[in-house]
Structure formats: structure tokens, C-alpha cells
Design an enzyme around this catalytic site. Sequence first.
Site, PDB file in Angstrom:
ATOM      1  N   CYS A  64       5.359   2.581  10.008  1.00  0.00           N
ATOM      2  CA  CYS A  64       5.182   3.267   8.725  1.00  0.00           C
ATOM      3  C   CYS A  64       3.726   3.309   8.267  1.00  0.00           C
ATOM      4  O   CYS A  64       3.443   3.644   7.132  1.00  0.00           O
ATOM      5  CB  CYS A  64       6.054   2.625   7.645  1.00  0.00           C
ATOM      6  SG  CYS A  64       5.649   0.904   7.332  1.00  0.00           S
TER       7      CYS A  64
ATOM      8  N   HIS B 218      -5.128   6.628 -12.125  1.00  0.00           N
ATOM      9  CA  HIS B 218      -3.889   7.310 -12.508  1.00  0.00           C
ATOM     10  C   HIS B 218      -3.941   8.786 -12.156  1.00  0.00           C
ATOM     11  O   HIS B 218      -2.964   9.370 -11.717  1.00  0.00           O
ATOM     12  CB  HIS B 218      -3.669   7.165 -14.016  1.00  0.00           C
ATOM     13  CG  HIS B 218      -3.253   5.786 -14.399  1.00  0.00           C
ATOM     14  ND1 HIS B 218      -3.296   5.329 -15.682  1.00  0.00           N
ATOM     15  CD2 HIS B 218      -2.780   4.774 -13.654  1.00  0.00           C
ATOM     16  CE1 HIS B 218      -2.864   4.088 -15.718  1.00  0.00           C
ATOM     17  NE2 HIS B 218      -2.556   3.726 -14.495  1.00  0.00           N
TER      18      HIS B 218
END
Length: 757
Positions: free
Chosen positions: A684, A371
Site C-alpha cells: 500500500c 488544511h
Amino acid sequence: MAATLGPGATRRLLKRLRDTMAAGGTAQQRLDKIVKIIAGELIAEVCSVYITRAGQVLELFATEGLKPEAVHKTRLRVGEGIVGEIAENARPLALADAQSHPNFAFRPETGEEIFHSMLGVPILRSGRAIGVVAIQNRTFREYADEEVEALQTVAMVLAELVASGELVSPDEMLRTEDAGLVASERIEGQKLNEGIAIGIVVLHQPRVSVRQMVADDPAAEKKRLREAAAGMRTDIDRIFADAGLEEGDERWEILETYRMFAEDRGWFSRIADAIDTGLTAEAAVQRVQEDNRARLAMVSDPYIRERITDFDDLANRLVRHLTGDRTAAADTDLPDDIVLVARNLGPAELLEYDRRKLKGVALEEGSSTSHVAIIAHALDLPMVGHAAGLLSRAEPGDPVVVDAMGGQIILRPREDVRDTYAAALRARQERRAGYAALKDLPAVTRDGTPISLNMNAGLVLDLEHLAESGADGIGLYRTEIPFMIRSTMPDVVEQTDLYRRILDRAENRPVVFRTLDIGGDKVLPYLDANPQENPAMGVRAIRLTLDRPAILREQVRGLLRAAGGRRLDIMFPMVAEIAEFDAAKELLEIEVTRESKRGRALPDPIRIGVMLEVPSLYWQLPQLLKRVDFISVGSNDLMQFFYASDRGNPDMADRYDPLSPGMLSFLRAIARDCEATHTQLTLCGDMASRPLEAMALLGIGYRRLSMPFPAIGPVKAMVRALDLPPLAKYLDEICRLADHSVRKKLGDFARDHNIPV
Ligand code: PEP
Ligand code: MG
């Protein structure tokens, strides 16, 4: 033997230690008594305490069972011998046959040759080993988990004695290395978010001091625990409020997950059990946290391992509430150029620091899926992780360079090194300023060919960079990222809300939503999946969502609702054959019919595309092109499957070059087929983000690229300096070569034509 160590036994041991600590005498005399008590209670022939001294040396300070003359004589470097290894890794080690351990270092003066088994645990302070306590037995004894835990509890008591400064002066405790204070050290790590930072080491949460270890009244301790937990939850609510976070922002999501941990009943009941062994509430929290860390460290699932950090963060908070020591590092007086150093960090902890002062982060652990790495990415904060030994070498106040480009940390850099980095940082900032000036200029080549430059995103937070980067739109929105930061599967309402937010923030720029690319190594904690030996080639992405169509249908429903009345671009990842595309499209059509039957406004238009990242799909391209509105090449996976070369394996990173005649010819063939059918084509993958690779892509026919936002400026600068026709001609030539790589040739071309790459 383990049976002798129920909570009652640990409690008795703690009580005896407390009585000894409270008795008079010098610290050395108390320590001498303590080793005797530990040896007796843990039924060991030896108990020794080593303390870390200046110069990264562990000195034998007290022993029961080894020869007394070895005390203050036997010394081991951190990392040397088993004791040194325990200190270096800051982890316990239980060995039934210590002498056959590869790191065993025999010290004849101790007389330890007769002892075969050994259990050692670090004496920890702020995650750093300030010593080691070890027991030894003559027999080849297998130490039970309960014994390891008991010794860890003892180590906490010893940490207080060592930290009191009576055994080794506080001054010396601060200096881990006399010469080291001036000597520069380079620690290799891993880039978790790119950039360069120069600043001053701030140790995250330098010290949460637990002085009271033992308590007589468990009921009173449990009451204190409940009160502290309530205080902690109020704290977390305040972080939510202060950060100005609203629902839907993923910092909010991350904190919400974290808040759920703060409510974890299992955690609290284990703390209560530890209180029953005779610990104070704060000591019990620390005890359980050490346990958590040890247990979770053995789990191979990276998501679950990452949760150690969340619990560490919460445990520290809880202890601060219990001890009344409320000064987190984030609250104290800090320098203006902080480089935060920690074993690991929770997302909430990072957000508590003043972003203007925070220049970079260096972690001993950490991973790119953590995170905190996701937050660092969104905050554009340079971050290096996996830096082994960092905590034992960095001192608060040390000058430091975080070189996330080279994946290294330089402690106390020499002046010339620091100057070099300062110059690199300035150049980087100037380049960025230069790119910012290009923001409103069109991405058009010198011969007048317009190129569409788009941004990759995965967080709502990323969209803050959309306008400032000058990107035309979001060329790849990785929907799995918001799923990965949650603790439960978002339902249709939550997904609709999230996707709507993305579309709103993109204003009228197009956003290409890629459906979930999960499975394999991108594990969602709430989705049980069988472990796979070869996750990249396993049940992932479209394979997984076709196997579990409800997941795909719910996601599509969310997307259709979010985009009602406006354009929706949706694409499927890892499609390997037309049949998969057809099956996915059918699910989408079912949802379209369902929504329209319910009278909901549908998106208009709905454009459907496919990621081309599995080579097999190329051989069905003619049929595919009739079915899709657009194609997006995922060069990361395409490259790995084209060359059978694991994209995550650092040993393979430079083995094959995307700028090789083979890969470029393949990519060119895709571009030609798309051009012939006027199908929109984007690339991409990471290739698009490097100006030289991007230049080659334009040369073989690509006109749309999508990349992380910091790459848009450099790629645009390249585009605006490029004359396409000579490059296209040159690429046709070099694609025919038999070379391993044409990187150098393309680099020379760029230099000869003044193209900044
Ligand atoms: C790719 O494979 O190039 C791609 C863009 O997808 P991801 O990196 O998310 O697998
Ligand atoms: Mg991919």
C-alpha cells in the site's frame, strides 16, 4: 528604550501621523514630514521610506537623516540590499550591526556609513511589499519587539498614503515590471496536489482597504469590533450551510476547527489592546495579525504554523466586516479559468470559490499537511506551494500555468510553452477518460491472473472516488488524517460515527483501517509529545499507542462499534517485532471482551493485520504469519529503513531505487513467505501507484495493491496488457544482478511487450 514605547507612545505617534495626513500639501510634502516624526518618536537618527516602482525597484522617496540628494536617486532592486531583502520576504528585519549583514549594499550617495543599526519593515498591501520603511541609528542598537511593532503600525499608515496613488500612479503600482508584463517567469515550488492547470491569475482577496487608522474613542471601536465579530460568525455559518456540509464530512470538521479560532478569546483581547493604543478596530485587527504571523512563523511545529493561514483568513473577514468592504475575490466577477494565487489560503477561503471555474492554486507558502492541501486533494485540484516570490511577480489577469507534476509555476508563459502544457493537459484528460472507460472492466492480466486494485484514503471525502475509480475497496485507510484536521482528540462517539460513515460510504467493499500512525512529524496539536531529533524513527505509530494504551483502546472501541454486525479489517502500523503485535492484539481483545459483555454486536469477521514497514519484522515472519490474517507492505517506510534513506529528504529522493535488485529481492521474499502460508498480502505504499513499479510488484508475486485513486486507472491499464509468466521469469533473472537499478531494463521490457507504463 523600549519603555518609551508603551501604548501611549504609539498612540501619540499615530495621532501625529494622522494630523500630518489630514494637513494640506502634496503627498511628497506629507511624506517628508512623516519621516521626521517617525525618526523623532522612535529616537532614531534616520528614517527613510522606499517605495516599489515599476521594474521591481525600490526607490528612496523620503528620508530624515540620510543625505537629501539621495532622495529619488537611490534605487535598489527587490532582493538587493537589506531593504530589498525586507521587500522580497515581506518580513521585518532588525539588525544591530547592519553593515556586517551579508546582504548589505552600500550606497555612497546616502552617507549611511556612519549608521550601524537598522530596523526595516515592509509596507504591505495584500501581502505584497509596496515599499519599506526603515530607521537607522549610529549605535549598535538592539531594537525591541515593541519598536518593531510600532514601525509596523506606522507602515500600515504609510500603505494608505502609497496606495492613494499620489506618490506613484496607480497604473505604475499595478505593473511591477514593464518588461515583465510580457516576459515569462518560472517559479519553482513544491507539488501540494498533482495535476496541471492553465488559467488566469486571480489574486486572492486583492485588497482589504483600511482607510481609517486612528480613532479617538476606544470604547466605540470595541463596540464595532464586537458587532463585526458577530457578523463574521454569521458569515461562517453561511459557508457551512452553502457548502451543504454535514457533520462528519471533514470539510465540516476543518471549518469547525476554523470556527473555533473565530471564537478565540486571546485573539480578541489582543485586538482590544491594540485598539487601546489608538488604532481603529480594523487597523487593530491587521496589527494583531501581523504580530500573529511573525510569532507563528518562528514556531517549528508545522501544524501550528499552518494556523497562521486560518487566522489570516479570519482577520481578513473581520476587517471586511469592519470596513463594509464585503467583496472578497470569491464574490467578484471572475474569469472562467481561475488560478488562485495567494500567500496562503485557509480551507474556508478555497471552498468559497466556484469549483467549476477554479482550475488550480498557486501559493507562496503552504505545505502538504495544510488544511487547504487536504481539501485540494479531495477536490482533485492541482496545487503548487512554496513558490518563493510568487506574489511579487504575479499580476491579476496574467496567464499562468500551474505545473504540479513538475512542481513549478509559469507566469505569462510563451505561446509555445502554453501550447505544450495545453497538449499535456489534453492528453491527461484523454488518458483519464480512457481509464474511466476501464472502470467496470476486471483487473485481470492477459494470462488470466486476477489482481485486486484498492484505494488509499484518509478522508470521508476520498470515498466519493471509490465507485468512480473502480477500486475493489479501501486497502489503506489512514486514520491519523481525520485526527490531524481536528483541534481536539475525537472521543469514542465521534470516532465511531466517523468510521461508520466510512463503512457506509464504502457500501460493501472492504476497508482496511490502520490504527493511528501519529508521533514524530505527524503531530497532533492536542497531544503533547516531546520533540524528537529523529521523528521517523522515534515514538510514533504503534510505539506511541502502546505507550498510551488508552488512545489505542478508544480507537479500537470506535472501530468495533462502527463495524458491529459487519466485517472489520484492522491493522497496526510500524510494528518492528512480534511482541508489539501481541501487545496491540491483547488490547484489541480486551476491547472485544468488553463490548461483548455489554451486549454490543461485534464485527464479524474481525480480521487483524500488520503493516510490514520495518525490515526487522521480516526476520520474524514465520511466527508472525501464524498470528495475522493479512500483511500490508508499507513500501514508503520500508524503503527508507531498508536503505537508511530519509523518505522526506528531497536530496535523497533519487539516490536509491525501489526498482533495485536488493529491494525487489526483499519484497519478493516477503511475497513468497505469504504465498506459502496463504496469507493475504497487499502493498500500500507509493510504489503501487506507479505503473512500472506496480508491474514489477506483480512480477515478484504481489496480487493486491493499494494506491491513491487517480493511479487506479493507469495501473489497471498496465495489468490488462500484462502477460505475467515471462515477466516473473525476467524478474528472477534481474534480481540476481549487481546493478544499482533495473528501472531501465523493466522499462524496456514494458515497451517490448506493449505494456503501458
Ligand atoms: C508506507 O509507509 O508505505 C505507508 C503506506 O504508510 P505511510 O505512508 O502512511 O507511512
Ligand atoms: Mg508508513
